[in-house]
Design a protein around this motif. Structure first.
Motif, mmCIF file in Angstrom:
data_model
loop_
_atom_site.group_PDB
_atom_site.id
_atom_site.type_symbol
_atom_site.label_atom_id
_atom_site.label_comp_id
_atom_site.label_asym_id
_atom_site.label_seq_id
_atom_site.Cartn_x
_atom_site.Cartn_y
_atom_site.Cartn_z
ATOM 1 N N ASN A 48 13.163 -21.911 -43.920
ATOM 2 C CA ASN A 48 13.847 -23.104 -44.401
ATOM 3 C C ASN A 48 15.046 -22.987 -45.075
ATOM 4 N N ILE A 49 15.388 -22.023 -45.608
ATOM 5 C CA ILE A 49 16.743 -21.184 -45.826
ATOM 6 C C ILE A 49 16.968 -20.724 -44.741
ATOM 7 N N VAL A 50 16.697 -19.790 -44.350
ATOM 8 C CA VAL A 50 16.893 -19.931 -42.704
ATOM 9 C C VAL A 50 17.767 -20.679 -41.648
ATOM 10 N N ILE A 51 16.895 -22.057 -41.357
ATOM 11 C CA ILE A 51 17.515 -23.317 -41.043
ATOM 12 C C ILE A 51 18.735 -23.308 -41.167
ATOM 13 N N GLU A 52 18.698 -23.773 -42.833
ATOM 14 C CA GLU A 52 19.359 -24.119 -43.543
ATOM 15 C C GLU A 52 21.013 -23.690 -43.583
ATOM 16 N N SER A 53 20.415 -22.023 -43.799
ATOM 17 C CA SER A 53 22.294 -21.073 -43.726
ATOM 18 C C SER A 53 22.401 -21.582 -41.881
ATOM 19 N N ILE A 54 22.532 -21.855 -41.075
ATOM 20 C CA ILE A 54 22.399 -21.547 -39.641
ATOM 21 C C ILE A 54 23.328 -23.516 -39.508
ATOM 22 N N LYS A 55 22.897 -24.193 -40.473
ATOM 23 C CA LYS A 55 22.712 -25.555 -39.798
ATOM 24 C C LYS A 55 24.491 -25.598 -40.445
ATOM 25 N N TYR A 56 24.150 -25.147 -41.726
ATOM 26 C CA TYR A 56 25.535 -25.094 -42.444
ATOM 27 C C TYR A 56 26.265 -24.059 -42.204
ATOM 28 N N HIS A 57 26.724 -23.187 -41.594
ATOM 29 C CA HIS A 57 27.596 -21.789 -41.409
ATOM 30 C C HIS A 57 29.020 -22.341 -41.017
ATOM 31 N N ASN A 58 29.176 -23.285 -40.104
ATOM 32 C CA ASN A 58 30.718 -24.003 -40.018
ATOM 33 C C ASN A 58 30.566 -24.831 -40.379
ATOM 34 N N GLU A 59 30.448 -25.842 -41.196
ATOM 35 C CA GLU A 59 30.724 -27.173 -42.245
ATOM 36 C C GLU A 59 31.655 -26.835 -42.148
ATOM 37 N N LEU A 60 32.630 -28.585 -42.219
ATOM 38 C CA LEU A 60 34.281 -27.697 -42.559
ATOM 39 C C LEU A 60 34.155 -28.239 -44.207
ATOM 40 N N GLN A 61 33.048 -28.776 -44.681
ATOM 41 C CA GLN A 61 32.786 -28.843 -46.699
ATOM 42 C C GLN A 61 30.800 -28.590 -46.468
ATOM 43 N N LEU A 62 31.088 -28.445 -47.777
ATOM 44 C CA LEU A 62 29.181 -28.118 -47.620
ATOM 45 C C LEU A 62 27.993 -29.611 -48.683
ATOM 46 N N PRO A 63 27.813 -30.195 -48.349
ATOM 47 C CA PRO A 63 27.060 -31.567 -49.297
ATOM 48 C C PRO A 63 26.574 -31.133 -50.268
ATOM 49 N N LYS A 64 27.375 -32.042 -52.052
ATOM 50 C CA LYS A 64 27.402 -31.686 -53.183
ATOM 51 C C LYS A 64 25.295 -31.871 -53.633
#
Length: 259
Positions: free
Chosen positions: A114-130
């Motif tokens: 899950n850590i790997v998948i979530e890291s990939i999912k958010y690696h180039n998002e403009l902003q991270l959700p809180k």
């Protein structure tokens, strides 16, 4: 154990890339560019981890995320001939699908996967959700920084040493017009990462890439970018309009304030 898992995934990764049969030279060039980018990001994870509380196992897990973070780029390039993400051709979605379909993370626990998948999912998002779990944040932040540092390395080198138009895919097939988007200017003067949706020209693209410095997490990241003079290299390829000079000055001030 995590290092062994990393080694096995790296073997799979290299075999996966070798499986693409590409005839177009520019596509082959970009496949190789992305492969090299991947391994530099893996190394940057180790360097940046010195500023964190990550233990050896965590660093190996973060490096697995780095190894796979742009996995979808290879299919995107080989099958669709582009680096541009759309709803139908998004490199993150393509990468996660490939990981799932090939059971690449089988040696990891469910939590680690899950850590790997979530890291990939958010690696180039403009902003991270809180709402992101605090346990995930260190992994996501270190991958985001490592990725941005190497993107700046790639584009600074390309703009400085290659004739414009040599790599249309790296230039996102954008037009080479002198105009600079008002929204790009406003974001940078406000010390914000430019929204890629506001990028209309190659000059906008360069400024967007320079604005990645507004979205970093580690002092070490700023130090690397400052020492390597990536911003200066890109700035020297931009038209010396007053608004460009103003933006560059704002970015330099921000960078120096983080050191």
């Amino acid at each position: 154990m995590k290092q062994e898992a990393y080694n096995n995934i790296e073997t799979w990764f290299n075999n996966y890339i070798a499986g693409f049969e590409i005839e177009i030279e520019e596509i082959k060039l970009n496949i190789n560019l992305k492969r090299n980018h991947t391994f530099r990001v893996v190394e940057l994870i180790k360097e940046l981890s010195q500023e964190t509380d990550m233990d050896e196992k965590d660093v190996s897990l973060a490096q697995i995320s780095a190894l796979l973070h742009d996995l979808g780029r290879f299919e995107q390039l080989a099958n669709y001939g582009t680096f541009s993400d759309t709803e139908e051709i998004n490199h993150i979605q393509l990468g996660i699908s490939t990981i799932t379909e090939n059971n690449i993370l089988s040696e990891l626990t469910e939590e680690e996967s899950n850590i790997v998948i979530e890291s990939i999912k958010y690696h180039n998002e403009l902003q991270l959700p809180k709402t992101i779990d605090s346990q995930l944040l260190p992994f996501i932040k270190i991958l985001r920084d490592a990725d941005k540092i190497d993107i700046l390395y790639i584009v600074a080198d390309y703009y400085s040493n290659n004739k414009q138009g040599n790599n249309k895919r790296l230039e996102m097939d954008l037009s080479d017009k002198p105009e600079i988007s008002k929204k790009v200017y406003q974001s940078i003067i406000g010390e914000k990462l430019v929204n890629f949706k506001d990028v209309l020209t190659i000059n906008d693209l360069k400024l967007y890439q320079m604005s990645l410095i507004f979205n970093l997490n580690f002092k070490k990241s700023y130090k690397i970018i400052s020492e390597k003079t990536y911003l200066k290299q890109i700035f020297e390829t931009l038209p010396k309009k007053d608004l460009v000079i103003d933006m560059y000055r704002q970015m330099k001030i921000h960078l120096e304030n983080q050191l």
